[in-house]
Enzyme design. Sequence first.
Site, PDB file in Angstrom:
ATOM      1  N   GLY A   1       0.789  -1.220   0.000  1.00 29.86           N
ATOM      2  CA  GLY A   1       0.000   0.000   0.000  1.00 29.86           C
ATOM      3  C   GLY A   1       0.822   1.272   0.000  1.00 29.86           C
ATOM      4  N   HIS A   2       2.146   1.169  -0.037  1.00 34.79           N
ATOM      5  CA  HIS A   2       2.999   2.368   0.075  1.00 34.79           C
ATOM      6  C   HIS A   2       4.168   2.289  -0.891  1.00 34.79           C
ATOM      7  CE1 HIS A   2       5.479   5.489   2.122  1.00 34.79           C
ATOM      8  NE2 HIS A   2       4.320   5.894   2.574  1.00 34.79           N
ATOM      9  N   PHE A   3       4.100   2.525  -2.028  1.00 36.05           N
ATOM     10  CA  PHE A   3       2.965   2.786  -2.899  1.00 36.05           C
ATOM     11  C   PHE A   3       2.984   1.714  -3.978  1.00 36.05           C
ATOM     12  CE2 PHE A   3       4.363   6.851  -1.123  1.00 36.05           C
ATOM     13  CZ  PHE A   3       3.210   7.291  -0.533  1.00 36.05           C
TER      14      PHE A   3
ATOM     15  N   VAL B   1       7.901   2.781  -1.847  1.00 41.92           N
ATOM     16  CA  VAL B   1       8.824   3.565  -1.023  1.00 41.92           C
ATOM     17  C   VAL B   1       8.651   3.089   0.422  1.00 41.92           C
ATOM     18  CG1 VAL B   1       9.365   5.886  -0.153  1.00 41.92           C
ATOM     19  CG2 VAL B   1       8.695   5.576  -2.541  1.00 41.92           C
TER      20      VAL B   1
END
Length: 154
Positions: free
Chosen positions: A53-55, A60
Amino acid sequence: MSNQMNTMDITEILKYLPHRYPFLLIDRVLDYTPGESLHAIKNVSINEPFFQGHFPIQPVMPGVLILEAMAQATGLLAFKTMSNDVPPPGVLYYFAGIDNARFRRVVVPGDQIHFEVKMIKERRGIGVFYGEARVDGEVACSAEIMCARREINQ
């Protein structure tokens, strides 16, 4: 003066830190000097759960997790400073504060983060440390980290 390096593999790290997957963020300690400094690494893999979820399009590593890994390194140094043996049962070092955190470079899958933490002072169970996270020699993050020694009920 000896040139012997003090190292810790993951098996020894697990004796000192209460963290477990997916929150154990230190893979190995390359060297440490009790009361002075510690050098640890984290190998960053695309398989880390936070990258979902990041990203998703451009992964990252979250800055807060870089700081958490740095705090784990300070906890290891605090334990090794207190006693070179296995920590006493019921003793933990808690993350107690952070000052002057700066982020200068992103950390992405495939990077190896080198954490260099130095003990600044200790008083009444509160340790103050300075830490840097480096990738390929570049500072990705730096901060002053405080941790507190606490005994917990088991």
